[in-house]
Write an enzyme that holds these catalytic residues in place. Sequence first.
Site, PDB file in Angstrom:
ATOM      1  N   ARG A 105      43.632  71.365  33.406  1.00 24.85           N
ATOM      2  CA  ARG A 105      42.838  70.359  32.704  1.00 24.85           C
ATOM      3  C   ARG A 105      42.983  69.032  33.409  1.00 24.85           C
ATOM      4  O   ARG A 105      44.106  68.569  33.635  1.00 24.85           O
ATOM      5  CB  ARG A 105      43.359  70.152  31.271  1.00 24.85           C
ATOM      6  CG  ARG A 105      43.000  71.205  30.327  1.00 24.85           C
ATOM      7  CD  ARG A 105      43.115  70.753  28.890  1.00 24.85           C
ATOM      8  NE  ARG A 105      44.309  70.015  28.523  1.00 24.85           N
ATOM      9  CZ  ARG A 105      44.553  69.571  27.306  1.00 24.85           C
ATOM     10  NH1 ARG A 105      43.673  69.771  26.343  1.00 24.85           N
ATOM     11  NH2 ARG A 105      45.663  68.932  27.022  1.00 24.85           N
ATOM     12  N   THR A 109      39.665  63.513  31.755  1.00 24.49           N
ATOM     13  CA  THR A 109      38.445  64.021  31.110  1.00 24.49           C
ATOM     14  C   THR A 109      38.712  65.212  30.199  1.00 24.49           C
ATOM     15  O   THR A 109      37.869  65.581  29.387  1.00 24.49           O
ATOM     16  CB  THR A 109      37.433  64.474  32.186  1.00 24.49           C
ATOM     17  OG1 THR A 109      38.022  65.598  32.893  1.00 24.49           O
ATOM     18  CG2 THR A 109      37.126  63.370  33.176  1.00 24.49           C
ATOM     19  N   ASP A 201      53.477  71.142  26.110  1.00 24.64           N
ATOM     20  CA  ASP A 201      52.746  71.656  27.270  1.00 24.64           C
ATOM     21  C   ASP A 201      53.329  73.031  27.641  1.00 24.64           C
ATOM     22  O   ASP A 201      54.475  73.135  28.101  1.00 24.64           O
ATOM     23  CB  ASP A 201      52.883  70.689  28.449  1.00 24.64           C
ATOM     24  CG  ASP A 201      51.996  71.091  29.618  1.00 24.64           C
ATOM     25  OD1 ASP A 201      51.137  70.297  30.015  1.00 24.64           O
ATOM     26  OD2 ASP A 201      52.164  72.240  30.124  1.00 24.64           O
ATOM     27  N   ASP A 204      54.531  73.586  31.345  1.00 24.10           N
ATOM     28  CA  ASP A 204      55.773  72.852  31.645  1.00 24.10           C
ATOM     29  C   ASP A 204      56.972  73.493  30.957  1.00 24.10           C
ATOM     30  O   ASP A 204      58.060  73.557  31.525  1.00 24.10           O
ATOM     31  CB  ASP A 204      55.647  71.390  31.199  1.00 24.10           C
ATOM     32  CG  ASP A 204      54.768  70.584  32.147  1.00 24.10           C
ATOM     33  OD1 ASP A 204      54.599  71.009  33.303  1.00 24.10           O
ATOM     34  OD2 ASP A 204      54.243  69.535  31.723  1.00 24.10           O
TER      35      ASP A 204
END
Length: 210
Positions: A105, A109, A201, A204
């Site tokens: 991603r 945006t 995340d 991560d």
Amino acid sequence: MSYTGVQVLDHPLIRHKLTLLRNRNTTHKDFRQLAEELAGLMTYEVCRNMRTRSCPVETPLEHYDGQELENEVTIVPILRAGLVMAQGMLDMIPHARVGHIGLFRDETTLQPVEYYCKLPDSVHDSDVFIVDPMLATGGSASKAISLVKERRPRNISFCCIIAAPEGIEVLQRDHPDVKIVTLEIDRQLNENGYILPGLGDAGDRIYGTK
Ligand code: PRP
Ligand code: URA
């Protein structure tokens, strides 16, 4: 919260493992293992409607009218985080083929950026499971489904661990024919596109990159 056309897999063992997965104190090693185990548990249910055909075998004692899966199975993880889910599913369906779709991603945006796509030729004849732990804005999942659809598979299921309402709406708008299977539907996205309460995340946490 329930959504028509979205299958939420509720089970005490799934609730237990998902709570451990969400805990910020869970280590990378345990996070990886839990995500893999959850995908394995999910496999049982997502395969429920698969077609089988006759497969007679001889047991050591007599004839047996058995069954085998009729169609090819292709698992398509969205890199990076989908890889651990793919492994959990492969533990249950070891003969499945695996395609890989690389997307990240854009942080500003929130749009998916494609960097890799390698799918088995047999996708056109397969039951396809696209896997990614997180369905947030839905951009990555929608893009991955479009890439797989170019190969005209038999059918596609999108399997995730946590889905946001916003992502479900995008997928149902873009791909109403694709079944969504998730373990839980969370409340909402925050201003940075992260799922609340979520788990942070996923990539991560799996790979220890932050
Ligand atoms: C995460 C996640 C999904 C995507 C979901 O990947 O694994 O692929 O975000 O967000 P979306 O629904 O808003 O598209 P990320 O882009 O962080 O890439 P990574 O796996 O390489 O870390
Ligand atoms: N991607 C993640 O890994 N986590 C989120 O909460 C949203 C997108």
